[in-house]
Design an enzyme around this catalytic site. Structure first.
Site, PDB file in Angstrom:
ATOM      1  N   ARG A   4      -2.915   0.982   7.003  1.00  0.00           N
ATOM      2  CA  ARG A   4      -2.096   0.426   8.147  1.00  0.00           C
ATOM      3  C   ARG A   4      -0.450   1.093   7.846  1.00  0.00           C
ATOM      4  NH1 ARG A   4      -6.375  -0.879   9.314  1.00  0.00           N
ATOM      5  NH2 ARG A   4      -7.266  -2.766  10.243  1.00  0.00           N
ATOM      6  N   SER A  48      -3.055  -8.598  15.065  1.00  0.00           N
ATOM      7  CA  SER A  48      -3.027  -9.160  13.778  1.00  0.00           C
ATOM      8  C   SER A  48      -1.534  -9.267  13.468  1.00  0.00           C
ATOM      9  CB  SER A  48      -3.772  -8.368  12.572  1.00  0.00           C
ATOM     10  OG  SER A  48      -5.041  -8.162  12.896  1.00  0.00           O
ATOM     11  N   GLU A  53       3.029  -7.131  10.347  1.00  0.00           N
ATOM     12  CA  GLU A  53       2.426  -5.896  10.799  1.00  0.00           C
ATOM     13  C   GLU A  53       3.196  -5.117  11.878  1.00  0.00           C
ATOM     14  OE1 GLU A  53      -1.872  -4.944  10.598  1.00  0.00           O
ATOM     15  OE2 GLU A  53      -1.651  -4.748  12.829  1.00  0.00           O
TER      16      GLU A  53
END
Ligand code: FAD
Ligand code: NAP
Length: 342
Positions: A168, A241, A337
């Site tokens: 990520r 998320s 995130e």
């Protein structure tokens, strides 16, 4: 320096952020051809304005007023560069909708991206956090990224190895505002095999022999599973998320396992393991909770939600409360995130 001809003053981004917050961009400029990128950046620099790039707004937390110039990535072209015995090479513009692109590849018989179906947003944003789902990451298919480097004011080509892709993360995420991605060239090899290691996919295909599973079947499976588990941003605002899954040392994991034998973890390397952040948040009692306009999704505690008339401030306050509780109970730092704009 001339004003870009298609400049939109005081432009509402309400429909362009999947949290559904009321957001007003000071100025916005739709980008429909690559040449508009250097023009827009030069204009912003000349005027001393901050600038930011927006794709589908599915991984950003935006304030009520977004200062400066917002580039709206609307370029929309998919081309086959070459197709030989090894595979197909595709050149895709940044503004193409990601899920549409995945469907397009499958409609043309090119497998590979099916595990990444139904991820909202644009192709241009896919490398930013190296989007991933069900054990597949976009980095595996990126040949190169074409971007305008706002520091050197030059066009650059970053090959896969230049992009510093990791879990990520990428060079683009750690250097915000430096690169505006215009195009991505993907390599999709013709050799294909199903990747169904995640429990939800295993259960979906429990009665099927592995040889009978095709890329289109996985596409359908992923769409079905995700539709059941994740809130549709058109109905309930969210950015997927809200926290990354934390990577901890194996010694830290061992200590945690003594106290919490059911803790969910996956091997990341010989020395580190990944914890399921959703499990940690769930254990702290947040799953399904609502606090004013914001809350925690009842089917996946990793997803924070907005049900209208709330703001980034409320959502970030909830995120802080969750981070504090997880830190206190498990000694683990949860990192947000999505990209948060002030
Ligand atoms: P935006 O939100 O518009 O932008 C995100 C960041 O990328 C911003 O910093 C922006 O400046 C930058 N950016 C965007 N386009 C460009 C460009 N052309 N050049 C330079 N910078 C750019 N993510 C996953 O990894 N896996 C998932 O499975 C997943 N599932 C999701 C499910 C839901 C329901 C939702 C709402 C989100 C999910 N996400 C997932 C997060 C998100 O969809 C992805 O990160 C997606 O790639 C963001 O695309 P976007 O176009 O909306 O980017
Ligand atoms: P899940 O399958 O319930 O799994 C929970 C977590 O455990 C996931 O975060 C996943 O990590 C990890 N995991 C599960 N099985 C694994 C395996 N076999 N090997 C390694 N790690 C494993 O997760 P979910 O919420 O339903 O999401 C399904 C997939 O979609 C996941 O890959 C998830 O990342 C992705 N997704 C991402 C977002 C986002 O915004 N980033 C939103 C929704 C869904 P990983 O996250 O590393 O895969």
């Amino acid at each position: 320096m001339n004003l870009p001809s298609n400049l939109l003053p005081s432009y509402s981004l309400r429909e362009r952020n999947t949290l559904g917050f009321t957001v007003l961009a000071q100025m916005a400029v739709p980008i429909t051809t690559p040449s508009q990128i250097p023009e827009a950046i030069a204009f912003a620099k000349d005027q001393g304005l901050p600038y930011q790039v927006l794709g589908g707004g599915s991984n950003v937390v935006l304030p009520i007023q977004l200062s400066g110039l917002t580039l709206l990535m609307d370029m929309d072209v998919i081309e086959v560069v070459q197709n030989n015995v090894a595979g197909v090479q595709l050149r895709t513009a940044a503004g193409v909708n990601w899920h549409h692109f995945v469907g397009w590849t499958l409609d043309h018989g090119y497998g590979g991206l099916e595990n990444l179906a139904l991820i909202p947003g644009t192709v241009g944003a896919a490398p930013i956090q190296n989007i991933g789902a069900y054990g597949v990451e976009v980095k595996d298919y990126v040949e190169h990224v074409e971007a305008f480097d706002c520091e050197s004011m030059q066009w650059v080509k970053l090959y896969q190895s230049d992009c510093q892709f990791s879990y990520r993360n990428s060079i683009f995420k750690v250097n915000p505002s430096r690169y505006v991605i215009s195009t991505i060239v993907f390599n999709l090899p013709h050799i294909w095999q199903p990747r169904i290691t995640y429990a939800d996919l295993q259960s979906y295909f429990a009665n099927r022999s592995i040889d009978s599973i095709k890329a289109n079947d996985i596409f359908t499976a992923v769409c079905t599973i995700r539709s059941q588990k994740l809130p549709d941003p058109k109905v309930i605002g969210n950015v997927g998320s809200f926290f990354q899954n934390p990577i901890v040392s194996n010694s830290h994991l061992l200590t945690l396992k003594e106290q919490y034998p059911k803790i969910v973890s996956y091997t990341e390397s010989t020395t580190h393991s990944k914890l399921a952040a959703g499990w940690l948040i769930d254990q702290c009692g947040f799953k399904g909770m609502q606090s004013g306009a914001v809350g925690v999704h009842d089917k996946q505690a990793l997803v924070l939600t907005h049900r209208g008339n709330g703001s980034a401030l409320e959502l970030l306050a909830l995120a802080k409360t969750i981070q504090g509780a997880v830190k206190e109970r498990f000694g683990v730092d949860l990192v947000i995130e999505p990209v948060v704009y002030k």
